[in-house]
Design a protein around this motif. Structure first.
Motif, PDB file in Angstrom:
ATOM      1  N   GLY A  65       0.829  -1.204   0.000  1.00 45.03           N
ATOM      2  CA  GLY A  65       0.000   0.000   0.000  1.00 45.03           C
ATOM      3  C   GLY A  65       0.857   1.244   0.000  1.00 45.03           C
ATOM      4  O   GLY A  65       1.999   1.217   0.470  1.00 45.03           O
ATOM      5  N   LYS A  71      -2.305   4.099   6.368  1.00 49.31           N
ATOM      6  CA  LYS A  71      -1.866   2.713   6.196  1.00 49.31           C
ATOM      7  C   LYS A  71      -1.267   2.128   7.476  1.00 49.31           C
ATOM      8  O   LYS A  71      -1.050   0.923   7.573  1.00 49.31           O
ATOM      9  CB  LYS A  71      -0.857   2.609   5.050  1.00 49.31           C
ATOM     10  CG  LYS A  71      -1.443   2.981   3.696  1.00 49.31           C
ATOM     11  CD  LYS A  71      -2.614   2.075   3.319  1.00 49.31           C
ATOM     12  CE  LYS A  71      -3.203   2.416   1.966  1.00 49.31           C
ATOM     13  NZ  LYS A  71      -4.331   1.542   1.594  1.00 49.31           N
ATOM     14  N   SER A 142      -3.674  -0.914   8.578  1.00 47.02           N
ATOM     15  CA  SER A 142      -4.329   0.369   8.320  1.00 47.02           C
ATOM     16  C   SER A 142      -5.216   0.836   9.470  1.00 47.02           C
ATOM     17  O   SER A 142      -5.772   0.038  10.215  1.00 47.02           O
ATOM     18  CB  SER A 142      -5.178   0.283   7.051  1.00 47.02           C
ATOM     19  OG  SER A 142      -4.398  -0.044   5.922  1.00 47.02           O
ATOM     20  N   GLU A 145      -9.644   2.335   5.875  1.00 46.36           N
ATOM     21  CA  GLU A 145      -9.608   1.518   4.658  1.00 46.36           C
ATOM     22  C   GLU A 145     -11.046   1.280   4.223  1.00 46.36           C
ATOM     23  O   GLU A 145     -11.975   1.368   5.026  1.00 46.36           O
ATOM     24  CB  GLU A 145      -8.934   0.175   4.954  1.00 46.36           C
ATOM     25  CG  GLU A 145      -8.425  -0.567   3.751  1.00 46.36           C
ATOM     26  CD  GLU A 145      -7.137  -0.014   3.185  1.00 46.36           C
ATOM     27  OE1 GLU A 145      -7.109   0.221   1.957  1.00 46.36           O
ATOM     28  OE2 GLU A 145      -6.176   0.173   3.938  1.00 46.36           O
TER      29      GLU A 145
END
Length: 239
Positions: A65, A71, A142, A145
């Motif tokens: 990511g 994240k 994360s 998300e």
């Protein structure tokens, strides 16, 4: 302001997760007009069978990511420090595009993880799938998300996943059923789940990834997505 202005007048609202649907309602979208249709992944990924989790003494962990505070990579590095202090043999690869934040570089050095953590500045998709296949565990640390595609792809190809319960991730992963799930911003519990995974026997892991693959086949296939979109549009046009 634009959401609040237009959402109450929309004939149909597509949400990729229940969580996104609830968010839309905050801006005036009507509940009965919201349809959750999950994203799909490439059908060929279902043909990939990986059992790398059963072999090797060094645990190969991976995250994928862009570099962004959402994240949660610093929480993952906190967890890696705990694993390292516990004398666990592991490597951690972060595949992320963008400039590496100073905070990440600092933590890697501050925690003495320079020989454990590798940062890879992006990959082509086919190379990424091969990298996933050679890893033992995907983690998604994360704090925000939707439903992360990389988790769906890992589950489809037989790679065990450990995710936080951010956004719609708990709509995909059930703890110790088809993966592992932890609260956001909890590196201690994140490290404990990784230790649980290490201690789990092969049969448990085999069943875990089998159920994960079935979850993706049943809920995130292209056929299902196309059928649901067709039904969704037709219901709006017919109303």
């Amino acid at each position: 302001e634009a959401y609040r202005k237009y959402f109450p007048h929309i004939d149909g609202f597509h949400a990729v997760s229940e969580d996104i649907g609830r968010e839309a309602m905050k801006y005036g979208a009507e509940k009965n007009k919201i349809k959750v249709i999950h994203s799909s992944i490439k059908d060929e990924l279902f043909l990939i069978e990986s059992e790398v989790y059963k072999s090797g003494n060094t645990l190969d962990i991976i995250s994928v990511g862009r570099f962004h505070w959402k994240k949660g990579y610093h929480y993952a590095l906190d967890a890696m420090k705990i694993l390292n202090d516990s004398k666990i043999d592991f490597t951690y690869s972060i595949i992320a595009q963008g400039i590496i934040p100073e905070e990440i570089t600092f933590l890697i050095n501050e925690y003495g993880l320079a020989d454990k953590v590798t940062i890879i500045p992006g990959m082509k998709h086919d190379e990424l799938i091969k990298k996933l296949q050679s890893s033992h565990l995907l983690i998604l640390p994360s704090v925000e998300e939707g439903i992360a595609n990389v988790v769906l792809e890992a589950m489809a190809t037989g790679i065990p996943v450990l995710t936080t319960d951010c956004g719609g991730m708990d709509e995909v992963v059930n703890d110790r059923i088809n993966g592992y799930i932890v609260p956001v911003r909890d590196p201690v519990l994140l490290s404990e789940k990784i230790k649980q995974f290490i201690k789990s026997d092969f049969e448990f892991k085999k069943e875990l990834v089998k159920k994960a693959k079935n979850t993706i086949k049943e809920e995130f296939s292209t056929d299902k997505q196309m059928r649901e979109f067709s039904e969704f549009y037709n219901s709006i046009l017919g109303s």
